[in-house]
Design an enzyme around this catalytic site. Structure first.
Site, PDB file in Angstrom:
ATOM      1  N   TYR A 302       0.226   5.586  -8.680  1.00 50.10           N
ATOM      2  CA  TYR A 302      -0.197   4.176  -8.563  1.00 50.10           C
ATOM      3  C   TYR A 302       0.113   3.466  -9.874  1.00 50.10           C
ATOM      4  O   TYR A 302      -0.311   3.885 -10.946  1.00 50.10           O
ATOM      5  CB  TYR A 302      -1.686   4.106  -8.259  1.00 50.10           C
ATOM      6  CG  TYR A 302      -2.168   2.725  -7.888  1.00 50.10           C
ATOM      7  CD1 TYR A 302      -2.157   2.318  -6.570  1.00 50.10           C
ATOM      8  CD2 TYR A 302      -2.643   1.850  -8.841  1.00 50.10           C
ATOM      9  CE1 TYR A 302      -2.609   1.054  -6.206  1.00 50.10           C
ATOM     10  CE2 TYR A 302      -3.096   0.580  -8.489  1.00 50.10           C
ATOM     11  CZ  TYR A 302      -3.081   0.187  -7.174  1.00 50.10           C
ATOM     12  OH  TYR A 302      -3.532  -1.061  -6.817  1.00 50.10           O
ATOM     13  N   TYR A 352       4.108  -4.572  -4.656  1.00 49.42           N
ATOM     14  CA  TYR A 352       2.701  -4.195  -4.806  1.00 49.42           C
ATOM     15  C   TYR A 352       2.023  -4.249  -3.453  1.00 49.42           C
ATOM     16  O   TYR A 352       1.483  -5.267  -3.048  1.00 49.42           O
ATOM     17  CB  TYR A 352       2.055  -5.148  -5.804  1.00 49.42           C
ATOM     18  CG  TYR A 352       0.609  -4.880  -6.113  1.00 49.42           C
ATOM     19  CD1 TYR A 352       0.150  -3.593  -6.377  1.00 49.42           C
ATOM     20  CD2 TYR A 352      -0.317  -5.920  -6.173  1.00 49.42           C
ATOM     21  CE1 TYR A 352      -1.168  -3.359  -6.691  1.00 49.42           C
ATOM     22  CE2 TYR A 352      -1.641  -5.699  -6.488  1.00 49.42           C
ATOM     23  CZ  TYR A 352      -2.063  -4.413  -6.744  1.00 49.42           C
ATOM     24  OH  TYR A 352      -3.379  -4.199  -7.055  1.00 49.42           O
TER      25      TYR A 352
END
Ligand SMILES: [Zn+2]
Lengths: 398, 152
Positions: A302, A352
């Protein structure tokens, strides 16, 4: 509890699907969620009628019933929500595995949809946007201790962690730059990535505007419109599908030994600023999977910011605490390094999707279909967001 | 510094956190603490996470701390906070592990570990923010980044 996890390798991701990633989708999150889900269902070799469960993320505007209505799911029998925020995706897969294992559903769609660029921009401080002229805080969210001081956005919070890491361990801007540049090179090979046609040089990185010192523009992820979805089912059923399944070797969620309230700013109140919930989740994940950092062929980490990756490199045991900077700069993260990472470009350069695209790219690596395929990859680590809490997956080839 | 009319102001009446703001309105720094085991409960909440007591109260704390990190914000995100400005993260000397945020105009010279003192900024009637000002650094040098002070 010794030994591994009793469900090891018995459940799998059988299908993946995504929309295009853009700055302005021109569709609602519901339409995006439906498109990505239909693609994942088709990829799994299933029909809409085969889907009997839905798992969503807490930050998603699309409720389970919305997706069921949108797709016309005639057999919905299970739904759930996981979070918090970017910490959700791997935990969402875990929730689907648990539901299938418990016999509550057979094929579950797990999705994340957002107009993260054209709609509410998380990077601009969603709480302060929602607050308008009302007083902020209360009700256990603790925003009153942060927003009135101009600390309103995740990038500012991670900048405080980056500055601290630099002071304690000598981490340099060049270390963060190395993370941004590797992610961009992977995006340059991925036609679905928003930054596919945009190479990034060291000079570009250094010449970019400072956002919140020491973090510059290219330390920040790419706010995006789009959606991603996967189908979770039993390995036995997944093996009947048209595409190779990615087996869930292990999954873990955790908030660490000092849980914090709220969404992300409260992580600044943790005893240890530079150890994230990732450390506790890593220990649990490796124990459940019977694997360790040396067994990971490729990682989807992430990456809301470059520093987020650096902290996880330490917490997941790829290097010692404090060594994340030199490790990132060593070339280890590149395609020919010891830990190729974010092979689709990640949050930084693909888009994203709040961590959900990392799950999809993990599956592609296991299938051997990534645009930056790691030769012979059989084990992929996928992580979801920090700092409030986190989750992670170990995916394996059958 | 005066508060911008659009600046977010804190809720001061929350049952967990309100005492902090009531103390601040009297130019005092107070943290919630457990009356049974003494644990500082910050961020403030009635329930003690150590002994699970719900008997807690407000303890006045000496308004001095140490700079644990900072960031100079260069990008405009909100009309009340035109850049550049600096966000400081301060660890309280009298309550190790308890930290508070402060706002400073511009981009002042700061050093990790620098001593900080609380100031009180009234932003509305009955609403006062606890802010932090740097005191002369015990350590000094050419560049804050080159310093690795003892933060223990
Ligand atoms: Zn207590």
């Amino acid at each position: 509890m010794s030994g591994g996890w009793s469900l090891r390798d018995q459940y799998a991701i059988s299908g993946v699907g995504a929309t295009d990633f853009s700055r302005d989708s021109g569709r609602t999150p519901l339409t995006l969620a439906c498109e990505a889900s239909l693609a994942a269902i088709a990829d799994a070799g299933l029909a809409v009628e085969d889907i009997d469960g839905v798992v969503r993320a807490d930050y998603d505007s699309v409720q389970p019933g919305d997706l069921a209505h949108g797709l016309g799911l005639p057999n919905l029998r299970y739904w759930g929500t996981s979070g918090i925020g970017g910490a959700a995706p791997c935990g969402m897969v875990g929730q689907a595995v648990a539901a299938v294992a418990a016999g509550l559903a057979t094929n579950i769609v797990v999705f994340r949809a957002l107009n993260g660029r054209s709609g509410l921009r998380l990077g601009r401080g969603s709480a302060v946007q929602r607050a308008a002229s009302r007083p902020v805080g209360g009700n256990g969210g603790y925003e009153e201790f942060f927003l009135p001081y101009g600390l309103i956005a995740p990038g500012q919070m991670f900048a405080l962690l980056a500055r601290r890491h630099m002071a304690e361990f000598g981490t340099a801007a060049e270390d963060l730059r190395a993370i941004a540049l590797v992610a961009r090179r992977r995006a340059n090979a991925n036609p679905a990535a928003q930054m596919c046609a945009r190479p990034l040089t060291e000079a570009d990185y250094e010449g970019a505007r400072m956002i919140s010192e020491p973090l510059r523009l290219f330390d920040f992820c790419l706010e995006t419109d789009g959606a991603c979805a996967v189908v979770v089912t039993s390995t036995e059923r997944a093996l009947d599908g048209p595409n190779p399944p990615a087996l869930v070797r292990a999954v873990a969620q955790g908030s660490g030994p000092r849980p914090q309230a709220g969404t992300f700013l409260t992580a600044l109140m943790r005893d240890e600023l530079l150890t994230q919930p990732s450390a506790a989740v890593a220990e649990l994940l490796y124990q459940r999977g019977g694997l360790g950092p040396a067994d990971i062929d490729v990682a989807q980490l992430y990456d809301c910011f470059t520093i987020t990756v650096l902290l996880q490199l330490e917490d997941y045991g790829f290097c010692a605490k404090g060594e994340g900077g030199p490790f990132a700069s060593s070339g280890a993260l590149d395609l020919d390094g010891s830990l190729p990472f974010n092979t689709a470009g990640g949050n930084l350069s693909e888009g994203y999707l709040h961590g959900m695209s990392h799950v999809l790219e993990g599956v592609r690596q296991i299938r051997g279909t990534s645009t930056s395929q790691v030769t012979g990859a059989r084990t992929c680590l996928v992580t979801s967001g920090i700092p409030a809490a986190t989750s992670a997956l170990l995916l394996r080839a059958a | 510094m005066t508060a911008h009319p659009d600046a977010p102001v804190p809720v001061t009446t929350d049952l967990d956190t309100g005492g902090f703001w009531q103390a601040a309105a009297h130019n005092r720094l107070a943290l919630r603490a457990c009356l049974d085991c003494g644990t500082v409960l910050h961020l403030p909440k009635v329930m003690c996470h150590r002994c699970r007591s719900t008997r807690s109260g407000w303890r006045e704390i000496e308004p001095v701390g140490t700079l644990a990190s900072w960031t100079v914000v260069r990008a405009a995100l909100h009309p009340a906070f035109p850049p550049p400005y600096t966000i400081v993260l301060v660890e309280l000397d009298a309550a190790p592990g308890a930290r508070l945020i402060g706002y400073l105009d511009g981009a002042p010279d700061l050093a990790m570990g620098q001593p900080m003192r609380a100031t009180f900024q009234q932003v509305r009637d009955q609403v006062t923010l606890v802010q932090w000002s740097p005191l002369p650094a015990v350590i000094s040098g050419p560049s804050p980044d080159s310093l690795v002070p003892d933060l223990s």
